[in-house]
Enzyme design. Structure first.
Site, PDB file in Angstrom:
ATOM      1  CG  HIS A   1     -12.105  11.477 -20.564  1.00 14.19           C
ATOM      2  ND1 HIS A   1     -11.994  12.832 -20.230  1.00 14.19           N
ATOM      3  CD2 HIS A   1     -12.429  11.228 -19.001  1.00 14.19           C
ATOM      4  CE1 HIS A   1     -12.305  13.170 -19.257  1.00 14.19           C
ATOM      5  NE2 HIS A   1     -12.681  11.569 -18.792  1.00 14.19           N
TER       6      HIS A   1
ATOM      7  CD  GLU B   1      -1.082 -12.784   1.349  1.00 17.09           C
ATOM      8  OE1 GLU B   1      -1.157 -12.706  -0.132  1.00 17.09           O
ATOM      9  OE2 GLU B   1      -1.715 -12.098   1.969  1.00 17.09           O
TER      10      GLU B   1
ATOM     11  CG  ASN C   1      -1.247 -15.555  -7.132  1.00 21.78           C
ATOM     12  OD1 ASN C   1      -1.688 -17.350  -7.353  1.00 21.78           O
ATOM     13  ND2 ASN C   1      -1.183 -14.750  -7.543  1.00 21.78           N
ATOM     14  CG  ASP C   2       2.600 -14.140  -1.783  1.00 18.28           C
ATOM     15  OD1 ASP C   2       3.563 -14.296  -2.500  1.00 18.28           O
ATOM     16  OD2 ASP C   2       1.747 -13.618  -1.726  1.00 18.28           O
TER      17      ASP C   2
ATOM     18  CB  CYS D   1      -8.745 -13.929  -4.313  1.00 21.55           C
ATOM     19  SG  CYS D   1      -6.980 -13.262  -3.123  1.00 21.55           S
TER      20      CYS D   1
END
Lengths: 91, 582
Positions: free
Chosen positions: B196, B438, B461-462, B509
């Site tokens: 928390h 991808e 990325n991929d 992305c």
């Protein structure tokens, strides 16, 4: 409308059980029905309008709740509370 | 501040949970488990004691309302407060206090303390850990009620001089009642990244280091400390050179925050008025706050793998649902793009039955794995559809290689919708469905895919890894991993162009989108949606605000003629230098 008594059973399905948030939804609805709502499990009894008492029963997934309501349209109140539990406390 | 009489410098490693630097005197909070002497009163004093209890409740509720107002709607602080408020308003709590007071002829503070002690004891004795932890909330409420009754000041530092707060463990309400303006930072002995304290420190923007072990008991009140919320270190009694170094870092951080807050208010718009939707990539629902704070326009990629805790059974529908609704509500109407499970290869599957594969990147992973496990996949799809009634939710399938696989995944959506409707559960008529591009096959076939989806999201990325046959985490070939490779740029360009012709939104992305070197290129190719980490949003927004679409198009066309990655990068740099000159 005359005061009536009604009861029913429901098994808690959602993974968390009656955590504070689900318990709050339950207590709010119990209060809104205008009935005196009592919840009984193997661990004990709770006032259905009290989040604290409900939480103190430590209700987890798979626990059976025996709900009784006393007051105007008690049958309807029990039905709505059971529906809330079965929906996984989605309002 | 460099106190010549101060003790020796000590550096303590902890866990960085909220970024920034705090430098200043320390205020040590002692946990105030107020002890209450047993006091009885004559029978005729009972009504007066009851009135005191009533007043204590009023004061506690009022204090809570005030804290909730200053915390702002939808914040973590507010959700903790609302729990405490609920406990205070509970009919059973008052009844129990009143009964003790009347029957035992107890003083108001004794009745309150005994009633709440009994309740917290019952919670502590429950078998389930969640319910055990509620004892802490009850103790918190006890403190609140006893404060007006015993005249003991609470754990708040309100009104004091600005200080770094040191405490073994920060209770939720102590966190909430801290005076934000007088709190420079937090350091605690216990706690982790999801405690928390961590969540609240982040939401208040206060630097914090937790999990220091046993440091707080050794700190003297008023000693100078540094809380380094970026590296996760606490420095006690820093020497002059360390102080100077941290002051410089703090200044840099403050300048960055200032720029960030200035940019947050400004739209991600090119100089010639084209707006680019900058969305955030997140891994947990509470990261939505950071994206919004950074000025993001929604979530372009919500990775859901966190929901399945290794060693535990897969999450059920409700667990999925809660995470999605939590995020959707924070976003208001802004898009929430939920990517279905993408386990395998670098994201180890928590499935204990999974077989070892000789080549996991090309193995049974991601959507392929989900399609074979309806008992895991269907609950997720059902939860996404249910969550769609609470916001602008989109469903994104990873690792789609072509139309056949897309259709098999879509069948799950249809099945989930039919099931839910039959159960009487509300589901919107249309929930946008998209695929990650991808795998190179998907990029090549995007003209077929766009006919059957509502949006595309390129996972750079991929896509780089598969197009160039390079494992980016393998250090021996990592230098061949090249976002600027002409082959990759052609693949991407094909996707943006085709999607643009059919009016299907396409976002990118992947790390490439968060690297400002590529912003001109991506905008020039035609991207109007980008999804990046919250941290990168201000920087990319600034890059967007410094160019025009016209300039970006020229730059992209020029880069398209490059024959190698080195040449592409050279051309981008030249184009950027030219833009900066204008």
């Amino acid at each position: 409308m005359s005061a009536t008594t009604a009861g029913g059973e429901v098994v808690v399905r959602n993974a968390q059980g009656l955590h504070l948030r689900p318990a709050t939804e339950f207590a709010k609805l119990a209060m809104a029905t205008g009935c005196r709502v009592q919840v009984r499990t193997d661990a004990g009894d709770a006032n259905g309008a009290s989040v604290l008492e409900l939480a103190m029963l430590g209700i987890t997934q798979g626990v059976t709740l025996r709900i009784t309501a006393e007051g105007p349209s008690a049958g309807d109140a029990v039905r709505r509370l059971i529906q809330l539990v079965e929906s996984g406390f989605v309002v | 501040m460099g106190d010549p009489d101060g003790g020796r410098m000590e550096v303590h490693p902890g866990i960085a949970v909220s970024p920034g630097y705090a430098i200043g005197p320390v205020a040590v909070l002692r946990e105030d488990g107020v002890r209450v002497p047993h006091r009885t009163v004559p029978a005729k004093a009972v009504p007066a004691e009851l009135a005191k209890v009533e007043k204590a409740f009023e004061a506690a509720l009022e204090e809570m309302n005030e804290l909730a107002r200053s915390a702002g709607a939808g914040t973590e602080v507010q959700s903790i407060l609302s729990t405490h408020q609920m406990l205070l308003e509970d009919p059973a709590l008052r009844a129990s206090i009143e009964q003790r007071l009347r029957e035992g002829k107890l003083g108001a503070e004794t009745a309150v303390a005994e009633a709440l002690d009994a309740i917290s004891l019952r919670f502590e004795n429950l078998p389930d850990p969640y319910f055990q932890q509620r004892a802490a909330d009850v103790r918190d409420v006890r403190r609140r009620l006893l404060r007006p009754l015993t005249g003991v000041r609470g754990g708040s530092k309100s009104g004091g001089d600005p200080a770094v707060i040191a405490v073994r463990e920060l209770s939720p309400s102590a966190t909430a009642s801290l005076d934000r303006a007088a709190t420079l930072g937090f350091l605690t002995d216990v706690g982790g990244p999801t405690s928390h304290t961590a969540i609240i420190a982040r939401s208040l923007g206060i630097p914090a280091v937790v999990g220091l072990g046993d440091v707080v008991s050794r700190i003297e009140e008023g000693a100078i400390v540094v809380v380094d919320g970026n590296r996760g270190e606490v420095v006690l009694n820093p020497d002059e050179s360390s102080l100077a170094r941290y002051r410089a870092l703090a200044e840099k951080h403050a300048a960055w925050m200032k720029l960030l807050s200035k940019l947050r208010e400004l739209p991600a718009e090119t100089r010639d008025g084209h707006s680019i939707r900058l969305m955030g990539n997140i891994e947990r629902p509470d990261e939505v706050d950071g994206v919004l704070r950074a000025g993001g326009d929604g979530i372009g990629l919500f990775r859901t793998e966190f929901l399945w805790v290794p060693g535990k059974p897969p999450p059920d529908e409700d667990e999925h649902f809660r995470a999605y609704v939590g995020a959707a509500k924070k976003l208001g109407g802004k898009p929430l793009t939920i990517r279905t499970f993408d386990f395998g290869a670098d994201k180890a599957t928590p499935d204990p039955g999974a077989e070892r594969e000789p080549n996991p990147a090309l193995g049974l992973r991601s959507i392929r794995w989900c399609l074979e496990r309806p008992q895991v996949f269907l609950p997720q799809i059902r939860a996404i559809l249910r969550a769609a009634t609470h916001g602008s939710v989109r469903c994104l399938f990873p690792m789609i290689s072509g139309v056949g696989e897309l259709r098999r995944a879509r069948e799950f959506v249809d099945r989930a919708r039919v099931q839910l409707r039959a159960e009487g559960v509300a589901v919107p008529d249309h929930v946008p469905v998209g695929v990650m591009v991808e795998i190179p096959s998907a990029a090549v076939l995007c003209d077929l895919l766009v006919d059957e989806v509502d949006f595309l999201s390129i996972g750079s990325n991929d896509l780089i890894q598969y197009a160039l046959a390079v494992d980016r985490v393998n250090a021996r070939v990592a230098s061949l991993y090249e976002p600027a490779h002409p082959a990759l740029l052609r693949l991407i360009r094909n996707v943006v162009t085709v999607a643009g012709e059919r009016n299907v939104p396409v976002s990118l992305c992947g790390e490439m989108a968060g690297d400002r070197l590529y912003t001109v290129l991506l905008v020039g190719m035609g991207f109007r949606d980008l999804s990046i980490s919250a941290r990168a949003i201000p920087e990319i927004k600034q890059a967007i605000r410094s160019i025009t679409v016209e300039q970006a198009r020229h730059a992209a066309d020029w880069c398209a003629g490059a024959r190698s990655a080195e040449e592409t990068r050279g051309r981008i740099r030249e184009a950027m230098a030219e833009l900066l000159r204008d």
